[in-house]
Design a protein around this motif. Structure first.
Motif, PDB file in Angstrom:
ATOM      1  N   ARG A   5      36.444  12.699  -2.728  1.00 25.27           N
ATOM      2  CA  ARG A   5      35.882  12.764  -4.132  1.00 25.27           C
ATOM      3  C   ARG A   5      35.379  14.654  -4.030  1.00 25.27           C
ATOM      4  NH1 ARG A   5      30.760   8.603  -3.903  1.00 25.27           N
ATOM      5  NH2 ARG A   5      31.720   6.834  -5.280  1.00 25.27           N
ATOM      6  N   CYS A   6      35.990  15.454  -3.457  1.00 26.26           N
ATOM      7  CA  CYS A   6      35.178  16.374  -2.711  1.00 26.26           C
ATOM      8  C   CYS A   6      36.892  17.180  -2.660  1.00 26.26           C
ATOM      9  CB  CYS A   6      35.339  16.213  -0.610  1.00 26.26           C
ATOM     10  SG  CYS A   6      33.979  18.530  -0.752  1.00 26.26           S
ATOM     11  N   GLU A   7      37.812  16.626  -2.540  1.00 28.42           N
ATOM     12  CA  GLU A   7      39.239  16.905  -3.027  1.00 28.42           C
ATOM     13  C   GLU A   7      39.645  17.284  -4.124  1.00 28.42           C
ATOM     14  OE1 GLU A   7      41.676  18.202  -1.263  1.00 28.42           O
ATOM     15  OE2 GLU A   7      41.466  17.014   1.184  1.00 28.42           O
ATOM     16  N   PHE A   8      39.407  16.080  -5.336  1.00 34.06           N
ATOM     17  CA  PHE A   8      39.081  16.378  -6.538  1.00 34.06           C
ATOM     18  C   PHE A   8      38.259  16.796  -7.421  1.00 34.06           C
ATOM     19  CE2 PHE A   8      39.951  11.292  -6.517  1.00 34.06           C
ATOM     20  CZ  PHE A   8      40.860  11.060  -6.300  1.00 34.06           C
ATOM     21  N   GLU A   9      36.819  17.344  -6.886  1.00 32.48           N
ATOM     22  CA  GLU A   9      36.000  18.678  -7.127  1.00 32.48           C
ATOM     23  C   GLU A   9      36.551  19.646  -6.779  1.00 32.48           C
ATOM     24  OE1 GLU A   9      34.037  18.023  -9.842  1.00 32.48           O
ATOM     25  OE2 GLU A   9      34.302  15.049  -9.364  1.00 32.48           O
ATOM     26  N   THR A  10      37.298  19.713  -4.911  1.00 31.58           N
ATOM     27  CA  THR A  10      37.882  21.386  -5.298  1.00 31.58           C
ATOM     28  C   THR A  10      39.174  21.491  -5.881  1.00 31.58           C
ATOM     29  OG1 THR A  10      37.592  20.937  -3.456  1.00 31.58           O
ATOM     30  CG2 THR A  10      38.969  22.214  -3.521  1.00 31.58           C
ATOM     31  N   GLY A  11      40.250  20.429  -6.750  1.00 32.47           N
ATOM     32  CA  GLY A  11      40.560  20.367  -7.626  1.00 32.47           C
ATOM     33  C   GLY A  11      40.543  21.058  -9.029  1.00 32.47           C
ATOM     34  N   ARG A  12      38.855  20.533  -9.064  1.00 30.43           N
ATOM     35  CA  ARG A  12      38.732  21.151 -10.860  1.00 30.43           C
ATOM     36  C   ARG A  12      38.046  21.906 -10.737  1.00 30.43           C
ATOM     37  NH1 ARG A  12      37.160  15.114 -10.728  1.00 30.43           N
ATOM     38  NH2 ARG A  12      38.021  14.152 -12.021  1.00 30.43           N
ATOM     39  N   ALA A  13      37.551  22.135  -9.609  1.00 27.09           N
ATOM     40  CA  ALA A  13      37.731  24.284 -10.127  1.00 27.09           C
ATOM     41  C   ALA A  13      38.683  24.873  -9.906  1.00 27.09           C
ATOM     42  CB  ALA A  13      36.973  24.846  -8.400  1.00 27.09           C
ATOM     43  N   TYR A  14      39.731  24.390  -9.119  1.00 24.28           N
ATOM     44  CA  TYR A  14      41.370  25.277  -8.839  1.00 24.28           C
ATOM     45  C   TYR A  14      41.692  25.137 -10.137  1.00 24.28           C
ATOM     46  CZ  TYR A  14      41.240  26.884  -4.466  1.00 24.28           C
ATOM     47  OH  TYR A  14      40.846  26.764  -2.776  1.00 24.28           O
ATOM     48  N   LEU A  15      41.633  24.224 -11.281  1.00 22.33           N
ATOM     49  CA  LEU A  15      41.964  24.206 -12.351  1.00 22.33           C
ATOM     50  C   LEU A  15      41.011  25.187 -13.000  1.00 22.33           C
ATOM     51  CD1 LEU A  15      44.258  22.355 -13.438  1.00 22.33           C
ATOM     52  CD2 LEU A  15      42.689  20.948 -14.163  1.00 22.33           C
ATOM     53  N   LEU A  16      40.142  24.547 -13.213  1.00 29.40           N
ATOM     54  CA  LEU A  16      39.207  26.023 -13.982  1.00 29.40           C
ATOM     55  C   LEU A  16      39.722  27.749 -13.409  1.00 29.40           C
ATOM     56  CD1 LEU A  16      36.048  24.531 -14.222  1.00 29.40           C
ATOM     57  CD2 LEU A  16      37.108  24.795 -16.223  1.00 29.40           C
ATOM     58  N   LEU A  17      39.857  27.657 -11.783  1.00 24.63           N
ATOM     59  CA  LEU A  17      40.252  29.021 -11.913  1.00 24.63           C
ATOM     60  C   LEU A  17      42.104  29.166 -12.213  1.00 24.63           C
ATOM     61  CD1 LEU A  17      38.726  28.996  -8.814  1.00 24.63           C
ATOM     62  CD2 LEU A  17      37.958  30.321 -10.585  1.00 24.63           C
ATOM     63  N   GLY A  18      42.243  28.193 -12.635  1.00 24.84           N
ATOM     64  CA  GLY A  18      44.381  28.564 -13.310  1.00 24.84           C
ATOM     65  C   GLY A  18      44.712  28.366 -12.203  1.00 24.84           C
ATOM     66  N   ASP A  19      44.561  27.478 -10.921  1.00 24.42           N
ATOM     67  CA  ASP A  19      45.809  27.616 -10.539  1.00 24.42           C
ATOM     68  C   ASP A  19      46.169  25.954 -10.496  1.00 24.42           C
ATOM     69  OD1 ASP A  19      47.178  26.697  -8.016  1.00 24.42           O
ATOM     70  OD2 ASP A  19      45.689  28.760  -6.594  1.00 24.42           O
ATOM     71  N   ALA A  20      46.877  25.566 -11.301  1.00 18.94           N
ATOM     72  CA  ALA A  20      47.260  24.270 -11.747  1.00 18.94           C
ATOM     73  C   ALA A  20      48.493  23.736  -9.795  1.00 18.94           C
ATOM     74  CB  ALA A  20      48.540  23.863 -13.146  1.00 18.94           C
ATOM     75  N   ASP A  21      49.211  24.333  -9.567  1.00 17.86           N
ATOM     76  CA  ASP A  21      49.695  23.966  -8.644  1.00 17.86           C
ATOM     77  C   ASP A  21      48.110  23.344  -7.169  1.00 17.86           C
ATOM     78  OD1 ASP A  21      51.897  23.876  -9.345  1.00 17.86           O
ATOM     79  OD2 ASP A  21      52.199  26.436  -8.697  1.00 17.86           O
ATOM     80  N   ALA A  22      47.717  24.248  -7.213  1.00 17.38           N
ATOM     81  CA  ALA A  22      46.492  23.715  -5.741  1.00 17.38           C
ATOM     82  C   ALA A  22      45.239  22.209  -6.734  1.00 17.38           C
ATOM     83  CB  ALA A  22      45.742  24.972  -6.306  1.00 17.38           C
ATOM     84  N   ALA A  23      45.650  22.553  -8.072  1.00 13.76           N
ATOM     85  CA  ALA A  23      45.056  21.327  -8.126  1.00 13.76           C
ATOM     86  C   ALA A  23      45.557  19.888  -8.275  1.00 13.76           C
ATOM     87  CB  ALA A  23      44.459  21.629 -10.137  1.00 13.76           C
ATOM     88  N   GLU A  24      47.123  20.299  -8.620  1.00 14.31           N
ATOM     89  CA  GLU A  24      47.705  19.640  -7.903  1.00 14.31           C
ATOM     90  C   GLU A  24      47.866  18.536  -6.666  1.00 14.31           C
ATOM     91  OE1 GLU A  24      52.640  17.158  -8.796  1.00 14.31           O
ATOM     92  OE2 GLU A  24      51.294  19.238  -9.505  1.00 14.31           O
ATOM     93  N   ARG A  25      47.969  19.222  -5.607  1.00 17.25           N
ATOM     94  CA  ARG A  25      48.024  19.388  -4.729  1.00 17.25           C
ATOM     95  C   ARG A  25      46.833  18.970  -4.009  1.00 17.25           C
ATOM     96  NH1 ARG A  25      49.395  24.683  -3.782  1.00 17.25           N
ATOM     97  NH2 ARG A  25      48.047  24.966  -3.624  1.00 17.25           N
ATOM     98  N   ARG A  26      45.200  18.900  -4.349  1.00 20.74           N
ATOM     99  CA  ARG A  26      43.860  18.037  -4.017  1.00 20.74           C
ATOM    100  C   ARG A  26      43.956  16.534  -4.867  1.00 20.74           C
ATOM    101  NH1 ARG A  26      40.660  20.736  -0.539  1.00 20.74           N
ATOM    102  NH2 ARG A  26      41.484  23.270   0.120  1.00 20.74           N
ATOM    103  N   ALA A  27      44.476  16.809  -5.993  1.00 18.89           N
ATOM    104  CA  ALA A  27      44.724  15.538  -6.814  1.00 18.89           C
ATOM    105  C   ALA A  27      45.161  14.673  -5.857  1.00 18.89           C
ATOM    106  CB  ALA A  27      44.861  15.488  -8.335  1.00 18.89           C
ATOM    107  N   ARG A  28      46.870  14.647  -4.990  1.00 19.79           N
ATOM    108  CA  ARG A  28      46.921  14.093  -4.716  1.00 19.79           C
ATOM    109  C   ARG A  28      46.937  13.483  -3.360  1.00 19.79           C
ATOM    110  NH1 ARG A  28      51.800  12.793  -7.357  1.00 19.79           N
ATOM    111  NH2 ARG A  28      52.461  14.584  -9.349  1.00 19.79           N
TER     112      ARG A  28
END
Length: 445
Positions: free
Chosen positions: A315-338
């Protein structure tokens, strides 16, 4: 001799037995009285019989905590609890399963079994955790051991909640809560934590009005009698109720109060879990605060690596990924999701679906539309096998929004309909009107 006499009397009282009941058909009540007075030394055979009736060991009655078996057991339980605190749930489980409880006093059984249940829960084996906790709670309630009952019931209510059985979670919790209040421990940490855990189940079941009323009552009780930890638990769960009612500003205020209280106490698993919740909340404010959310999520992740479960870390990975997505870093968001998805097994259905939604969002921003759609459909297929609940309704709604954005209007409509159904809102059109609509569609076709 005096120590043996005292231990025999203490264990007899703890077991709720009279001297006559303990004597049974093998001894006279006066013989038991003489032993407890320190005027008679029981034989090894007699001591074994008495120990069995008291649910303890002859070794403990004769030597107390200094008995070799007791010292070994306490050492093993201590190592297991340390492993559990360090996030090594497998080691904790294996140590506790290897422990022969028949060789140690019953007073240590509850501690060992509660730790075993927590190890099972940390590994995602809720059925095994419940199987350990149920008889443990039954025994504690029968003996009217209030504090022990509250601790076990809190873990059991939480396990039923995580397993999706909200009705039984609430019913059992309210029964134990009423017993604790009758026994005069209302306002203690143990009482407040159990009440807060039940509040969580009311929230998830959708009983928001009652949950809000109960939360206000518990806040007054906690402020009057509770410790820092007890107050923090109540404010945390009250924030969930406020969030469920759509009052995110109030939810934030209550969460920050909870953080202030829990930060003052000794280190526990509650604080990083609350930081994780706070990060989740900051991402859903209008406007969201992803930078501040990342600060809390990073701190939560560091602490959860030591004492958290795989589900919490995911869950911590997913929410961190959402934060990165809001900041415009889709690559980091994908890494966190996986990374989060890799932590989960197939039993964590809702969390897997949330991870797939995040993965789909990241892929969509990167332009991988077909891969994103596949992630969304995977989540839809998994959700279709789940029972109803507020959490699944929220995920269905989120899924519908994404399918609509991708142009899959028919699938989006199905997702919205499931969201309404899972939330308890059924179709309202009369059968005749539905038939008329279907007939019109057929004639047009």
């Amino acid at each position: 001799m005096t120590e043996l006499a005292d231990r025999l009397r203490e264990e007899r009282i703890r077991a709720g037995l009279s001297q006559t009941a303990l004597a049974g058909d093998d001894f006279s009540p006066s013989y038991i009285s003489l032993i407890e007075a320190g005027r008679r030394v029981p034989t090894d055979a007699a001591l074994s019989v008495l120990a069995e009736r008291l649910g303890t060991t002859a070794d403990f009655l004769r030597h107390g905590d200094k008995a070799p078996s007791e010292e070994r057991a306490r050492l093993e339980i201590g190592f297991a609890r340390l492993a559990l605190a360090n996030g090594e749930a497998v080691e904790a489980r294996d140590r506790l399963l290897a422990l022969d409880l028949s060789t140690i006093a019953s007073r240590h059984h509850a501690e060992a079994l509660l730790a075993l249940a927590q190890a099972h829960e940390a590994l995602g084996h809720l059925d095994l955790s419940i199987a350990v906790l149920e008889p443990l709670l039954k025994e504690a309630r029968k003996a009217r051991r209030s504090t022990e009952s509250a601790l076990i019931a809190t873990s059991l209510v939480s396990a039923y909640h995580e397993a999706g059985d909200l009705g039984h979670s609430i019913e059992l919790g309210e029964q134990v809560l009423a017993e604790l209040e009758d026994q005069g421990i209302a306002g203690t940490d143990e009482h407040l934590r159990l009440a807060a855990t039940i509040l969580w189940s009311y929230y998830e079941r959708g009983d928001l009005l009652f949950a809000a009323h109960r939360a206000a009552e518990l806040i007054r009780l906690a402020e009057a009698n509770g410790t820092m930890r007890g107050r923090g638990s109540i404010y945390w769960n009250a924030s969930l109720v406020a969030e469920g009612r759509g009052d995110l500003a109030e939810a934030r205020r209550l969460t920050e109060r909870a953080l202030a209280y829990l930060s003052e106490g000794s280190a526990s698993r509650d604080l990083p879990r609350l930081r994780l919740h706070y990060g989740w909340l900051l991402l859903r404010l209008d406007p969201p605060e992803p930078d501040r959310a990342l600060e809390n999520l990073d701190q939560a992740a560091k602490e959860l690596e030591l004492i958290g479960s795989e589900v919490e870390l995911a869950r911590c990975e997913f929410e961190t990924g959402r934060a990165y997505l809001l900041l415009g870093d889709a690559d980091a968001a994908e890494r966190r999701a996986r990374a989060g998805l890799e932590r989960l097994d197939e039993a964590a259905t809702l969390d897997l679906c949330n991870g797939q939604l995040l993965l789909g969002d990241a892929l969509s921003v990167r332009g991988a539309v077909e891969e994103a759609h596949a992630a969304y459909r995977w989540a839809a297929d998994m959700l279709g096998m789940m029972s109803a609940g507020r959490e699944s309704a929220a995920v269905w709604r989120a899924l519908g929004d994404r399918l609509r954005a991708h142009g899959d209007v028919e699938a989006a409509a199905e997702a919205y309909e499931r969201a309404l159904s899972e939330a308890g809102i059924r179709a309202t059109a009369a059968p005749a009107l539905q038939n008329q609509t279907q007939g019109a569609g057929a004639s047009q076709a």
